[in-house]
Design a protein around this motif. Structure first.
Motif, PDB file in Angstrom:
ATOM      1  N   LEU A   1      -1.134   1.360  10.617  1.00 49.16           N
ATOM      2  CA  LEU A   1      -1.010   2.092  10.046  1.00 49.16           C
ATOM      3  C   LEU A   1      -1.824   2.448   9.214  1.00 49.16           C
ATOM      4  CD1 LEU A   1       2.941   2.835   9.486  1.00 49.16           C
ATOM      5  CD2 LEU A   1       1.976   3.533  11.599  1.00 49.16           C
ATOM      6  N   LYS A   2      -2.752   1.834   9.081  1.00 46.69           N
ATOM      7  CA  LYS A   2      -3.657   1.350   7.945  1.00 46.69           C
ATOM      8  C   LYS A   2      -3.110   1.402   6.833  1.00 46.69           C
ATOM      9  CE  LYS A   2      -7.788   3.248   8.673  1.00 46.69           C
ATOM     10  NZ  LYS A   2      -9.059   4.532   8.330  1.00 46.69           N
ATOM     11  N   ALA A   3      -2.109   1.466   6.278  1.00 46.98           N
ATOM     12  CA  ALA A   3      -1.606   1.670   4.689  1.00 46.98           C
ATOM     13  C   ALA A   3      -1.627   0.433   4.300  1.00 46.98           C
ATOM     14  CB  ALA A   3       0.161   2.107   4.866  1.00 46.98           C
ATOM     15  N   GLY A   4      -1.721   0.529   2.861  1.00 45.58           N
ATOM     16  CA  GLY A   4      -2.756  -0.472   2.306  1.00 45.58           C
ATOM     17  C   GLY A   4      -2.852  -1.336   2.336  1.00 45.58           C
TER      18      GLY A   4
ATOM     19  N   ALA B   1       3.671  -2.619 -10.386  1.00 47.87           N
ATOM     20  CA  ALA B   1       3.663  -3.171  -9.096  1.00 47.87           C
ATOM     21  C   ALA B   1       2.795  -4.273  -9.042  1.00 47.87           C
ATOM     22  CB  ALA B   1       2.839  -1.877  -7.532  1.00 47.87           C
ATOM     23  N   THR B   2       2.006  -4.591 -10.248  1.00 42.80           N
ATOM     24  CA  THR B   2       0.862  -5.283 -10.658  1.00 42.80           C
ATOM     25  C   THR B   2       1.754  -7.840 -10.307  1.00 42.80           C
ATOM     26  OG1 THR B   2      -0.528  -4.218 -11.704  1.00 42.80           O
ATOM     27  CG2 THR B   2      -0.598  -6.881 -11.786  1.00 42.80           C
ATOM     28  N   CYS B   3       3.253  -7.080 -10.383  1.00 48.99           N
ATOM     29  CA  CYS B   3       3.266  -8.040  -9.790  1.00 48.99           C
ATOM     30  C   CYS B   3       3.501  -8.830  -9.136  1.00 48.99           C
ATOM     31  CB  CYS B   3       4.986  -8.431 -10.357  1.00 48.99           C
ATOM     32  SG  CYS B   3       5.156  -8.286 -12.662  1.00 48.99           S
ATOM     33  N   ASP B   4       2.997  -8.107  -7.687  1.00 49.77           N
ATOM     34  CA  ASP B   4       3.639  -8.622  -6.568  1.00 49.77           C
ATOM     35  C   ASP B   4       2.506  -9.701  -6.172  1.00 49.77           C
ATOM     36  OD1 ASP B   4       4.010  -7.481  -3.445  1.00 49.77           O
ATOM     37  OD2 ASP B   4       2.045  -6.909  -3.594  1.00 49.77           O
TER      38      ASP B   4
ATOM     39  N   CYS C   1      -2.921   1.230 -12.275  1.00 47.67           N
ATOM     40  CA  CYS C   1      -4.051   2.607 -13.795  1.00 47.67           C
ATOM     41  C   CYS C   1      -5.164   1.815 -13.186  1.00 47.67           C
ATOM     42  CB  CYS C   1      -3.480   1.692 -14.990  1.00 47.67           C
ATOM     43  SG  CYS C   1      -1.751   2.159 -15.061  1.00 47.67           S
ATOM     44  N   HIS C   2      -5.726   0.611 -12.538  1.00 44.61           N
ATOM     45  CA  HIS C   2      -7.577  -0.076 -12.230  1.00 44.61           C
ATOM     46  C   HIS C   2      -7.367  -0.311 -11.046  1.00 44.61           C
ATOM     47  CE1 HIS C   2      -6.596   0.436 -16.676  1.00 44.61           C
ATOM     48  NE2 HIS C   2      -8.094   1.207 -17.050  1.00 44.61           N
ATOM     49  N   PRO C   3      -6.805   0.473  -9.809  1.00 44.36           N
ATOM     50  CA  PRO C   3      -6.348  -0.268  -8.135  1.00 44.36           C
ATOM     51  C   PRO C   3      -7.610  -1.231  -7.676  1.00 44.36           C
ATOM     52  CG  PRO C   3      -6.201   1.993  -8.654  1.00 44.36           C
ATOM     53  CD  PRO C   3      -6.666   1.893  -9.828  1.00 44.36           C
ATOM     54  N   VAL C   4      -9.091  -0.593  -7.414  1.00 46.03           N
ATOM     55  CA  VAL C   4      -9.896  -1.398  -7.607  1.00 46.03           C
ATOM     56  C   VAL C   4     -10.728  -3.647  -7.955  1.00 46.03           C
ATOM     57  CG1 VAL C   4     -12.696  -0.805  -7.258  1.00 46.03           C
ATOM     58  CG2 VAL C   4     -10.888   0.810  -6.723  1.00 46.03           C
ATOM     59  N   LEU C   5     -10.425  -2.654  -9.560  1.00 50.19           N
ATOM     60  CA  LEU C   5     -10.165  -4.540  -9.970  1.00 50.19           C
ATOM     61  C   LEU C   5      -8.866  -5.133  -9.794  1.00 50.19           C
ATOM     62  CD1 LEU C   5     -11.170  -3.892 -13.809  1.00 50.19           C
ATOM     63  CD2 LEU C   5     -12.461  -4.453 -12.075  1.00 50.19           C
TER      64      LEU C   5
ATOM     65  N   SER D   1      -2.370   0.012  -3.446  1.00 45.78           N
ATOM     66  CA  SER D   1      -1.792   0.161  -4.780  1.00 45.78           C
ATOM     67  C   SER D   1      -0.457   0.379  -4.416  1.00 45.78           C
ATOM     68  CB  SER D   1      -2.369   1.005  -5.600  1.00 45.78           C
ATOM     69  OG  SER D   1      -2.191   2.754  -5.158  1.00 45.78           O
ATOM     70  N   CYS D   2      -0.050   0.242  -2.784  1.00 40.15           N
ATOM     71  CA  CYS D   2       0.569   0.869  -2.196  1.00 40.15           C
ATOM     72  C   CYS D   2       1.619  -0.524  -1.809  1.00 40.15           C
ATOM     73  CB  CYS D   2       0.697   2.146  -1.393  1.00 40.15           C
ATOM     74  SG  CYS D   2       0.272   1.185   0.459  1.00 40.15           S
ATOM     75  N   ARG D   3       0.931  -1.356  -1.215  1.00 41.19           N
ATOM     76  CA  ARG D   3       1.613  -2.994  -1.143  1.00 41.19           C
ATOM     77  C   ARG D   3       2.904  -3.183  -1.623  1.00 41.19           C
ATOM     78  NH1 ARG D   3      -2.859  -5.564   1.945  1.00 41.19           N
ATOM     79  NH2 ARG D   3      -1.766  -7.472   1.371  1.00 41.19           N
ATOM     80  N   SER D   4       3.029  -3.048  -2.264  1.00 40.22           N
ATOM     81  CA  SER D   4       4.230  -3.791  -3.361  1.00 40.22           C
ATOM     82  C   SER D   4       5.335  -3.206  -3.098  1.00 40.22           C
ATOM     83  CB  SER D   4       3.932  -3.582  -4.909  1.00 40.22           C
ATOM     84  OG  SER D   4       4.004  -2.335  -5.032  1.00 40.22           O
ATOM     85  N   GLU D   5       4.672  -1.216  -2.886  1.00 40.62           N
ATOM     86  CA  GLU D   5       6.421  -0.643  -2.165  1.00 40.62           C
ATOM     87  C   GLU D   5       6.239  -0.941  -0.271  1.00 40.62           C
ATOM     88  OE1 GLU D   5       7.063   3.976  -2.662  1.00 40.62           O
ATOM     89  OE2 GLU D   5       5.785   3.432  -3.512  1.00 40.62           O
TER      90      GLU D   5
END
Length: 888
Positions: free
Chosen positions: A862-865, A203-206, A175-179, A870-874
């Motif tokens: 791949l540059k992913a994450g 995802a924040t629990c990561d 919800c606030h990925p940059v923060l 915000s996709c790092r936990s996935e």
């Protein structure tokens, strides 16, 4: 104003309350390149997936471009005359409280200011509320009770200065990925501890050192226990409490009466975990408690806020680097709306509507004929009043309440029965515009000029870089034109947004000797050129005074009459558990990573829709097994007064007994997924904010005879029991299900795709015994549509089929298409994981097979994450699943 090709314009992101700076550069081909503003202190050049995709949301195909009255295009003069006359007539016949405005945190501060000036100072009613009531009203109430003003004490730098950051009801990663990334970097750099308090393992629990899966609405109990523990541990700052606060003893007395066993029972958190959290908070000096909608959106939200603030007041951990309670807002200008009195129970410039002196001050400043004498109707009550006929004319600006208001079906019925409904919007067809008598075309992001204020009180210029399309106008101008026609031309004769800002700034300083927190008087003399060049600036900015500290309350100085903070005794809520035998689940709503509100903007970007292309709900595996639901099944969610159908996602991250469903889907994108229709409209008695996260529901399997997937070049018109649409490059994809099959699948597909079945080229495969049907139709070498149907979920590559819409197809390729999967050398990227760089699950698995076995290695390859993160936990989950498969 014409776009200047190649000229970069600094502006502000129109999504969440982080308030990121954006650089927009119009291109020669009509597109706009988007990047983060590296000089903006909120984001330092970073953008989330939504912000990075802003350039993909600027098309005009769905825009409202001309005024309409009763479905007929009219001139601006006709439309404005009609709005002004109907409002004036309604007031004359039924009184000033018979009209209302419902506005939005999407508005710029200047739009918000003139709307509130018209309603509260010239019409003389306080019946103007905002969709911000749904996201941060409890935070406002808690601040005002404790501090005497709606003051956010800290800054974003506190996230990086703290030794402990506690996230309460905040999925910061999505919800606030940059923060979230600022916090993640601080954790890596200085070892900041992170605690997440949330019913779900989000995802924040990561990045969390500790997760407390608190039961719905049990936060007050949790923080009551912390308050008592702080006193027991001697963490109380007696000097601060004695010099700068009042009411500590009654608050502590309540906390002492709640045992740890009670807290464990109420919260569902075991005593050992509670002990670990309490010890960590107690023993760490630099603590920031960040809270968001999981706290605010509750019938006890105000008490939750004050329970958190009490802990910071008791320890004096407020207003100093890395210390304090911190409310992160959901919308880009929720804070600006609070500055101008956007809520029905507030006045402009943080003055109080219940205070006679404040009312007199504002009225004198405005030289207004009337001033609202009492708080107006808050959002939920306002729509109830429309339904009962108390409100007879309403103007909705920049929001979609038919989807977002609790008990949204009742809100729709109220608007359909209302004698006069005006909607100002950017989009022609929303679930709310369908209820309007008058539609007014508003300027959109990229065309608007003014300011917004983010969650840390930082004002940023939102600048136009595109011309106004059709006959669209800025909201402030529309409001001022109506005000002039209602008989108030002189008070609303603003030539531009800069003039409105100057008046807004001047009011903040008017008769303000430091007794009010909000003061930007130093900006009231900005001329148009200086306003245009205004760099991001944090309030307060007092005229003639040295630059103020960016934080509040380290040395007291609260905004109560005696300048002391108030401890607010908080009681255990009486409505914590609402479930019944018939409705045993708790419905929890919220946002997802790549979507925003009701998808009127993000729903236009294929890569933002790719991560979650249909409505879904999350269930715990044990709950799913008990009700006979498997991962990917459709389920029926029933709240009694409304129902929804969604795809089940089975995950241990969900709390048992709860079901999470996103708030975003509307009747434009799915058959029955307006989750606001299910939400119980009960509200916090202090703030009027509805409890959006604690509605009792039942969840059962959705019975269907067949399910299907389709792609179409043109927007389809599905009429099945269940359907969900999502845009893709070159067209649309959709999921379908129904209780009975049609007689002719080819005719069904033709109707779905909106084509003449007899005039199209078809290829088909039918296995009637196995109930599998596949048909595709072409126009020349282009795919017009393809439908895949079976009794259960088919083994298809949805990404392959979606990509097929943008390709040319040879006769041989047409038949291969019916296989539903890529063949030969063509690679299937799989379901989208990283929206920033369009990286799919299959690509990540392939990279892992080649040796990239960590999130960092996937990022390097791949540059992913590596952008918003915000996709790092996935990504981590995919890697963990692969390792588990290898181990087995």
């Amino acid at each position: 104003m014409a776009a200047c090709t190649g000229k970069s314009v600094k502006t502000a992101c129109p999504y969440c309350g982080v308030g990121c700076g954006v650089v927009a550069t119009p291109q020669a081909d009509g597109s706009v390149a988007i990047s983060g503003d590296g000089e903006h202190p909120a984001n330092f050049g970073k953008l989330c997936s939504k912000g990075g995709a802003l350039g993909e949301t600027l098309s005009l195909d769905d825009r409202l471009l001309h005024p309409e009255a009763n479905g007929v295009r009219v001139s601006w003069d006709e439309a404005l005359d009609l709005v002004a006359s109907r409002f004036s007539q309604t007031i004359a016949q039924h009184g000033r409280d018979s009209v209302a405005l419902y506005v939005s945190g999407q508005l710029l501060t200047e739009d918000y200011y003139v709307a509130n000036k018209l309603v509260k100072g010239f019409i003389g009613t306080a019946n103007i509320d905002t969709n911000s009531r749904l996201c941060m009203a409890s935070s406002v109430a808690g601040h005002r009770r404790a501090f005497g003003a709606d003051t956010v004490p800290g800054t974003y730098e506190d996230f990086e200065e703290a030794d402990l950051v506690v996230l309460v009801g905040s999925n910061l990663a999505w919800c606030h990925p940059v923060l979230h990334q600022r916090l993640a970097r601080a954790r890596e750099r200085r070892g900041t501890k992170v605690v997440v308090i949330d019913p779900r393992a989000t995802a924040t629990c990561d990045i969390a050192d500790l997760h407390l899966p608190v039961a719905p609405d049990a936060d007050v109990a949790l923080f009551l226990g912390l308050l008592a523990r702080l006193e027991q541990d001697g963490a109380l700052d007696a000097a601060y409490v004695g010099a700068h606060t009042s009411g500590a003893e009654p608050a502590l007395a309540l906390a002492r009466n709640v045992s740890v066993d009670q807290i464990a029972d109420l919260t569902g958190i075991d005593a050992a975990t509670l002990e670990r959290f309490y010890a960590l908070w107690s023993q760490t000096s630099r603590v920031v408690t960040v809270y968001s909608q999981g706290v605010n959106q509750s019938t006890s939200g105000s008490d939750k806020v004050n329970a958190i603030i009490n802990c910071h007041l008791l320890t004096g951990r407020i207003g100093r680097p890395g210390m304090g309670p911190f409310s992160v807002t959901g919308q880009p200008n929720a804070m600006g709306g609070r500055e101008v009195g956007g809520l029905a129970n507030m006045l402009a410039a943080h003055m109080q509507i219940e205070n006679a002196g404040d009312r007199d001050r504002v009225q004198r400043f405005w030289s207004s004929p009337a001033i609202a004498q009492k708080p107006g109707l808050k959002a939920v009550d306002l729509f109830r009043a429309i339904g009962t006929g108390q409100i007879k004319a309403v103007w909705i600006i920049g929001t979609n309440p038919v989807d977002s208001i609790p008990d949204a079906d009742a809100a729709r019925a109220a608007l359909l029965a209302c004698p006069f409904v005006v909607v100002s919007d950017v989009i022609r067809e929303t679930d709310t515009t369908a209820c309007a008598h008058v539609l007014l075309p508003a300027a959109a992001w990229g065309e608007k000029d003014g300011t917004v204020t983010n969650s840390e009180r930082r004002i940023t210029r939102q600048r136009a870089f595109l011309p106004l399309p059709g006959e669209a106008r800025p909201d402030w101008r529309i409001i001022c034109d109506v005000a002039s026609r209602m008989g108030f031309p002189d008070a609303f004769a603003f030539p531009n947004a800069a003039a409105i800002f100057r008046e807004h700034a001047a009011l903040s300083a008017f008769e303000n000797d430091g007794a009010r927190d909000f003061d930007i008087g130093a900006l009231s003399e900005l001329d148009d050129v200086a306003f245009d060049a205004l760099a991001p600036v944090q309030w307060p900015q007092r005229a003639g005074a040295p630059a103020a500290d960016a934080r509040f309350f380290a040395q007291g100085g609260f905004f109560t009459p005696d300048r002391r903070a108030r401890f607010v005794p908080t009681h255990l809520p009486s409505r914590a558990k609402l479930t019944t035998r018939e409705r045993p689940f708790t419905l929890n709503t919220g946002r997802i990573r790549d979507q925003w509100h009701t998808m009127t903007r993000t729903g236009k970007a294929p890569r933002l829709m790719a991560h979650a292309p249909e409505p879904f709900c999350e269930l715990h595996p044990q709950d799913a097994a008990r009700i006979g639901v498997k991962h990917g099944d459709l389920v029926d969610i029933d709240a009694g007064h409304a129902r929804a159908v969604m795809r089940a996602v089975i995950t241990p991250q969900q709390r048992r007994g709860s079901v999470f469903a996103p708030m975003h889907w509307t009747d434009r994108f799915a058959a029955r997924a307006r989750i606001g229709a299910l939400v119980d409209p009960a509200c916090d008695p202090v703030s009027g904010q509805p409890g959006l996260k604690n509605t009792p529901v039942s969840v059962t399997p959705f019975a269907s005879a067949w399910t299907g997937f389709a792609v179409a070049a043109r927007r389809p018109a599905p009429k099945t029991d269940y359907w969900a649409l999502a845009p893709v490059e070159g067209g649309w994809r959709m999921e379908l299900a129904a209780g009975a099959p049609p007689d002719d699948w080819q005719a069904f597909a033709a109707g779905l795709f909106g084509i003449d079945a007899g005039a199209a080229d078809w290829v088909a495969y039918h296995d009637r015994a196995g109930f599998s049907h596949r048909v595709a139709t072409f126009v020349g070498d282009r795919l017009a549509g393809a439908l895949f149907v079976g009794a259960g979920a088919a083994a298809l590559s949805r990404s392959f089929l979606s990509d097929a819409l943008a390709l040319a197809h040879t006769p041989e390729a047409r038949f291969r298409l019916l296989a539903g999967r890529a063949g030969g050398a063509q690679e299937d990227p799989g379901a989208l994981v990283c929206a920033c760089y369009s990286v799919g699950a299959n690509a990540i698995s392939k990279a892992a097979l080649a040796g990239a076995c960590s999130v960092e290695a996937i990022g390097a390859k791949l540059k992913a994450g590596t952008n918003c993160g915000s996709c790092r936990s996935e990504i981590r989950r995919l890697l963990d699943e692969r390792r588990l498969e290898e181990a087995v």
